[in-house]
Design an enzyme around this catalytic site. Structure first.
Site, PDB file in Angstrom:
ATOM      1  N   HIS A 151       3.253  -2.301   3.463  1.00 29.58           N
ATOM      2  CA  HIS A 151       3.368  -0.947   2.924  1.00 29.58           C
ATOM      3  C   HIS A 151       4.748  -0.794   2.297  1.00 29.58           C
ATOM      4  O   HIS A 151       5.678  -1.513   2.667  1.00 29.58           O
ATOM      5  CB  HIS A 151       3.149   0.097   4.025  1.00 29.58           C
ATOM      6  CG  HIS A 151       1.781   0.043   4.622  1.00 29.58           C
ATOM      7  ND1 HIS A 151       1.414  -0.926   5.533  1.00 29.58           N
ATOM      8  CD2 HIS A 151       0.688   0.808   4.413  1.00 29.58           C
ATOM      9  CE1 HIS A 151       0.144  -0.746   5.859  1.00 29.58           C
ATOM     10  NE2 HIS A 151      -0.325   0.297   5.199  1.00 29.58           N
ATOM     11  N   ASP A 201       0.813  -1.218   0.000  1.00 30.41           N
ATOM     12  CA  ASP A 201       0.000   0.000   0.000  1.00 30.41           C
ATOM     13  C   ASP A 201       0.847   1.268   0.000  1.00 30.41           C
ATOM     14  O   ASP A 201       2.023   1.260   0.369  1.00 30.41           O
ATOM     15  CB  ASP A 201      -0.887   0.032   1.253  1.00 30.41           C
ATOM     16  CG  ASP A 201      -2.052  -0.941   1.157  1.00 30.41           C
ATOM     17  OD1 ASP A 201      -2.065  -1.770   0.229  1.00 30.41           O
ATOM     18  OD2 ASP A 201      -2.948  -0.871   2.022  1.00 30.41           O
ATOM     19  N   ASP A 202       0.172   2.342  -0.362  1.00 34.05           N
ATOM     20  CA  ASP A 202       0.633   3.737  -0.176  1.00 34.05           C
ATOM     21  C   ASP A 202       1.686   4.220  -1.162  1.00 34.05           C
ATOM     22  O   ASP A 202       2.131   5.353  -1.069  1.00 34.05           O
ATOM     23  CB  ASP A 202       1.151   3.986   1.261  1.00 34.05           C
ATOM     24  CG  ASP A 202       0.058   3.827   2.304  1.00 34.05           C
ATOM     25  OD1 ASP A 202      -1.097   3.542   1.903  1.00 34.05           O
ATOM     26  OD2 ASP A 202       0.356   3.955   3.493  1.00 34.05           O
ATOM     27  N   HIS A 223      -5.057   9.539   0.356  1.00 31.13           N
ATOM     28  CA  HIS A 223      -5.142   8.696   1.540  1.00 31.13           C
ATOM     29  C   HIS A 223      -6.201   9.215   2.520  1.00 31.13           C
ATOM     30  O   HIS A 223      -5.977   9.328   3.727  1.00 31.13           O
ATOM     31  CB  HIS A 223      -3.782   8.559   2.229  1.00 31.13           C
ATOM     32  CG  HIS A 223      -3.624   7.224   2.904  1.00 31.13           C
ATOM     33  ND1 HIS A 223      -4.009   7.004   4.196  1.00 31.13           N
ATOM     34  CD2 HIS A 223      -3.164   6.042   2.439  1.00 31.13           C
ATOM     35  CE1 HIS A 223      -3.772   5.735   4.501  1.00 31.13           C
ATOM     36  NE2 HIS A 223      -3.261   5.128   3.449  1.00 31.13           N
ATOM     37  N   HIS A 254      -5.940   3.479  -4.213  1.00 31.08           N
ATOM     38  CA  HIS A 254      -5.944   3.620  -2.756  1.00 31.08           C
ATOM     39  C   HIS A 254      -6.274   5.071  -2.381  1.00 31.08           C
ATOM     40  O   HIS A 254      -5.672   5.618  -1.476  1.00 31.08           O
ATOM     41  CB  HIS A 254      -4.554   3.203  -2.249  1.00 31.08           C
ATOM     42  CG  HIS A 254      -4.440   2.965  -0.771  1.00 31.08           C
ATOM     43  ND1 HIS A 254      -5.323   2.205  -0.044  1.00 31.08           N
ATOM     44  CD2 HIS A 254      -3.502   3.397   0.126  1.00 31.08           C
ATOM     45  CE1 HIS A 254      -4.932   2.170   1.237  1.00 31.08           C
ATOM     46  NE2 HIS A 254      -3.836   2.904   1.361  1.00 31.08           N
TER      47      HIS A 254
END
Ligand SMILES: [Zn+2]
Length: 417
Positions: A390, A246-247, A300, A296
């Site tokens: 992540h 993620d991210d 955020h 995503h």
């Protein structure tokens, strides 16, 4: 790779008739037609302040738009082209304008566009593209609006033949280089590096980030894939396992991809829109190496604080940024913090998107410690699990041991789809 049809929207004039502002636009899509677009006064005024129409510049309206949470305002942009110079200029716009853009963008055929209630044919003549006139037309006084009243429309979202504007590839976007800050706003005016006159551009001409020069492989390796069938998935079939990151994209993306590649295992990346703008090369690198990309959110954001409309807009904007790079539909989404509500589910269903959650959390973001991350995997039930990771140095350090462990358990490490 999905088939798509590029659409171009040139702004020819901004005018007012009986207190109703409208844009004269030239749409190139299958054919070249001129349309009058009834818009709200605020958006018309914002456009007027950033354009000097009738001069030697050309103005192309972008199909991109986003919600600027700081300004509490929708934003879109246009590209001003003069000879070989082009410049991206952002302007505030109304929700109705955003909806109008989406309706045009997602229409698959020209007659669908012509049927949109806020548009009127400027001319009965339909010029073939080859006969496109370069000079702006004056407005005909004869036009009549088909429908009055509301400008709010529902964006027509279609899945097959997903249209993308090839000219809006991310390569022409430059953002402030501000390290890892996800919340960095875009520069509002950015000089582009290349002219926008080409109709076909390949997706790997991105602005070069200093020190990064990923090699783009020509063929995509095929990894074992787990196709998700539910609107929300927490797990996959026993005997398989999914690594999710993620991210990103971030400075770690390429190395994570390289590790997956060296082991010939699948991986799924959930990218944040604002980071996609910073690292388009890395988006392309992941895609070219055959790994799956999901979205995503733009910044955020905790989605449950947003209305249905804003959640949907956020999803579509993020997906569009990714799709412009990889030229493929994004079908997976992971909500930040896993946070979702009924509205999020409706957004998923209405946009044929699958939400991917997880059932193994390594808490990598908390420990920043490779040993603890590896240990978290080894002490979980990994068969059938979706593992949350992540993009970070600790994950890079842990990844080979995680993959070794999963393979020692005879698990197939899959891409999600
Ligand atoms: Zn996240």
């Amino acid at each position: 790779m999905q088939a798509y049809h590029g659409k171009l929207l040139e702004l020819v004039a901004i005018d007012t008739e009986a207190n109703q502002p409208f844009l004269q636009i030239r749409l190139s899509f299958e054919q070249d037609i001129e349309l009058l677009w009834k818009i709200d006064a605020d958006t018309a005024n914002h456009l007027k302040t950033v354009t000097t129409l009738g001069q030697s510049h050309k103005y192309r309206l972008s199909f991109s738009s986003f919600w600027d949470a700081d300004q509490h305002q929708y934003m879109s942009f246009l590209t001003r082209t003069h000879r070989n110079q082009s410049e991206k200029i952002y302007f505030p716009c109304s929700e109705a304008y955003v909806n109008g853009l989406n309706a045009i963008k997602y229409s698959e055929q020209i007659n669908q566009i012509q049927a949109l209630h806020f548009l009127t044919n400027h001319s009965q003549h339909i010029h073939p593209v080859q006969q496109q006139k370069a000079t702006p037309h004056r407005f005909s006084r004869k036009f009549s609006w088909i429908v009055a009243a509301t400008l709010a429309i529902t964006a027509i979202i279609s899945f097959g033949n997903y249209p993308m504007n090839n000219l809006e590839v991310i390569q022409n976007i430059t953002v402030k280089a501000n390290g890892a800050d996800n919340e960095t706003p875009l520069d509002l005016t950015v000089i582009e590096e290349s002219p926008l006159v080409e109709q076909q551009q390949t997706a790997n001409h991105f602005p070069k980030e200093p020190g990064t020069e990923p090699t783009i492989p020509t063929s995509e390796p095929v990894f074992p894939t787990s196709v998700l069938n539910e609107v929300i998935s927490y797990s996959i079939l026993e005997g398989t396992v999914a690594l999710t990151f993620d991210d990103g994209p971030s400075k770690y993306t390429k190395e994570i991809t390289d590790i997956l590649k060296s082991y010939q295992v699948g991986g799924t990346f959930f990218f944040v829109g604002s980071n996609v703008l910073k690292y388009p090369n890395h988006v392309q690198y992941v895609h070219a190496n055959g790994h799956t990309i999901g979205s995503h959110s733009m910044k955020h954001t905790d989605l449950i604080k947003l209305s249905y409309e804003k959640q949907e807009l956020d999803l579509l904007h993020t997906n569009q940024l990714i799709e412009e790079v990889i030229q493929e539909k994004v079908i997976l989404f992971r909500p930040p913090y896993g946070s979702n509500n009924e509205e999020t589910l409706k957004v998923m269903e209405n946009n044929q998107t699958k939400m991917v959650l997880w059932n193994t959390d390594t808490l990598d973001w908390k420990s920043h410690n490779a040993d603890k991350i590896v240990n978290a995997v080894q002490t979980s039930k990994v068969s059938g699990s979706i593992i949350l990771l992540h993009e970070s140095q600790a994950v890079i350090d842990a990844l080979p041991q995680i993959i070794d462990y999963l393979q020692s358990q005879d698990l197939q490490i899959v891409n999600l789809q």
